[in-house]
Write an enzyme that holds these catalytic residues in place. Structure first.
Site, mmCIF file in Angstrom:
data_model
loop_
_atom_site.group_PDB
_atom_site.id
_atom_site.type_symbol
_atom_site.label_atom_id
_atom_site.label_comp_id
_atom_site.label_asym_id
_atom_site.label_seq_id
_atom_site.Cartn_x
_atom_site.Cartn_y
_atom_site.Cartn_z
ATOM 1 N N ASN A 1 0.829 -1.212 0.000
ATOM 2 C CA ASN A 1 0.000 0.000 0.000
ATOM 3 C C ASN A 1 0.859 1.256 0.000
ATOM 4 O O ASN A 1 0.516 2.242 -0.653
ATOM 5 C CB ASN A 1 -0.952 -0.007 1.204
ATOM 6 C CG ASN A 1 -2.159 -0.888 0.948
ATOM 7 O OD1 ASN A 1 -3.004 -0.563 0.124
ATOM 8 N ND2 ASN A 1 -2.209 -2.037 1.623
ATOM 9 N N ARG B 1 2.305 -0.829 26.171
ATOM 10 C CA ARG B 1 1.715 -0.155 25.021
ATOM 11 C C ARG B 1 1.726 1.370 25.163
ATOM 12 O O ARG B 1 2.025 2.094 24.218
ATOM 13 C CB ARG B 1 0.271 -0.656 24.841
ATOM 14 C CG ARG B 1 -0.348 -0.328 23.524
ATOM 15 C CD ARG B 1 -1.756 -0.873 23.397
ATOM 16 N NE ARG B 1 -1.864 -2.315 23.540
ATOM 17 C CZ ARG B 1 -1.477 -3.205 22.639
ATOM 18 N NH1 ARG B 1 -0.931 -2.806 21.512
ATOM 19 N NH2 ARG B 1 -1.626 -4.497 22.851
ATOM 20 N N ARG C 1 0.041 -3.373 15.063
ATOM 21 C CA ARG C 1 0.009 -3.059 16.496
ATOM 22 C C ARG C 1 -1.383 -2.543 16.829
ATOM 23 O O ARG C 1 -1.959 -1.773 16.052
ATOM 24 C CB ARG C 1 1.003 -1.935 16.825
ATOM 25 C CG ARG C 1 2.440 -2.282 16.569
ATOM 26 C CD ARG C 1 3.064 -3.040 17.694
ATOM 27 N NE ARG C 1 2.824 -2.428 18.994
ATOM 28 C CZ ARG C 1 2.939 -3.073 20.147
ATOM 29 N NH1 ARG C 1 3.276 -4.344 20.165
ATOM 30 N NH2 ARG C 1 2.712 -2.449 21.294
ATOM 31 N N ASN D 1 -7.013 3.901 8.216
ATOM 32 C CA ASN D 1 -6.539 2.516 8.179
ATOM 33 C C ASN D 1 -7.172 1.817 6.982
ATOM 34 O O ASN D 1 -8.240 2.220 6.509
ATOM 35 C CB ASN D 1 -6.943 1.786 9.462
ATOM 36 C CG ASN D 1 -6.403 0.368 9.512
ATOM 37 O OD1 ASN D 1 -5.251 0.107 9.138
ATOM 38 N ND2 ASN D 1 -7.220 -0.576 9.959
ATOM 39 N N SER E 1 -11.639 -2.161 2.831
ATOM 40 C CA SER E 1 -12.265 -0.961 3.381
ATOM 41 C C SER E 1 -11.204 0.005 3.890
ATOM 42 O O SER E 1 -10.266 -0.407 4.581
ATOM 43 C CB SER E 1 -13.137 -1.322 4.591
ATOM 44 O OG SER E 1 -14.019 -2.378 4.322
HETATM 45 C C1 GRF Z 1 -3.111 -5.205 3.797
HETATM 46 O O1 GRF Z 1 -3.807 -6.363 3.464
HETATM 47 C C2 GRF Z 1 -3.969 -4.287 4.625
HETATM 48 O O2 GRF Z 1 -5.324 -4.379 4.307
HETATM 49 C C3 GRF Z 1 -3.712 -4.791 6.022
HETATM 50 O O3 GRF Z 1 -2.372 -5.145 6.033
HETATM 51 C C4 GRF Z 1 -1.937 -5.485 4.724
HETATM 52 C C5 GRF Z 1 -0.736 -4.648 4.399
HETATM 53 O O4 GRF Z 1 -0.152 -5.023 3.184
HETATM 54 N N1 GRF Z 1 -4.073 -3.786 6.990
HETATM 55 P P1 GRF Z 1 1.059 -4.173 2.579
HETATM 56 O O5 GRF Z 1 2.187 -4.221 3.596
HETATM 57 O O6 GRF Z 1 0.553 -2.779 2.342
HETATM 58 O O7 GRF Z 1 1.436 -4.868 1.312
#
Ligand code: GRF
Length: 217
Positions: A17, A68, A94, A110, A139
């Site tokens: 991402n 935490r 986390r 997120n 989402s």
């Molecule tokens: C993704 O599947 C996202 O939805 C989840 O963690 C994963 C992260 O993947 N929260 P990347 O490290 O961005 O490839």
């Protein structure tokens, strides 16, 4: 014209991402600028992607902190040193304390690999297959104190095929994640997306319970 929106990305893993955002925001005219990438794991491949793109990186090892609250306080200090308008969780493995979430209220996004509120937590692709669902997806949501809760911004749907395995499903969901996360960040950076009292607002309009919905093609 609006000012550039400074973004800090938090991750623990491969950073697919992150890469999608780097690619989407590389032009000088982009409304968003990734100021830094922070990981709790020194071996996260996402850090290498950041370095390759000339983005500042920091590692904050959670095992070095007593609990935490202490870790999250140190994390806030690291993040705020970059003065971000937006903080983006991109595979940051986390659970965040209530203090942390409150500190970034309305500027913390997120992404989750399911059609929330379905399948909060881990192993979503496997669970969708076990349930025999016809649809799955991903989402983007504003983060609130409820884990994988918080007002939805955008969802994208994939059709589940009878031949799907968790791996093939994950691949198609990831491809969609890489479309909707940069989109949501762009909206925020352009000043179009915000968190209101009742939920997420796009262009001043309250989004529906699913956020902006991108149907399966
Ligand atoms: C993704 O599947 C996202 O939805 C989840 O963690 C994963 C992260 O993947 N929260 P990347 O490290 O961005 O490839």
């Amino acid at each position: 014209m609006h000012d550039t929106c400074n973004v800090v990305v938090l991750l623990s893993g491969t950073g697919g991402n992150l890469q999608a955002m780097i690619d989407s925001f590389q032009s000088a005219a982009s409304p968003a600028r990734i100021r830094a990438v922070i990981s709790n794991r020194a071996d996260a491949y996402g850090l290498e992607r950041a370095r390759n793109a000339g983005i500042d990186t920091r590692v904050l090892d959670h095992t070095a902190y007593e609990g935490r609250e202490a870790f999250d306080a140190a994390l806030i200090d690291q993040i705020d040193a970059f003065k971000p308008e937006l903080v983006v969780l991109a595979g940051f493995m986390r659970i965040l304390s209530a203090n942390f979430v409150r500190h970034y209220q309305g500027r913390l996004l997120n992404i989750h690999p399911s059609l929330l509120p379905l399948y909060k937590g881990l192993h979503t692709h496997q669970r969708v297959l076990e349930a025999g669902d016809a649809e799955h997806g991903c989402s983007v949501h504003f983060v609130t104190e409820e884990l994988d809760g918080g007002p939805l911004v955008v969802q994208a749907i994939v059709c589940v095929q009878s031949s799907d395995s968790p791996g093939t499903l994950a691949q198609r969901v990831h491809a969609l994640e890489h479309r909707i996360y940069p989109l949501a960040v762009r909206w925020f950076a352009e000043g179009r997306l915000s968190l209101g009292e009742q939920g997420a607002l796009l262009d001043g309009q309250l989004l529906g319970p699913n956020g902006h919905l991108i149907p399966a093609i």
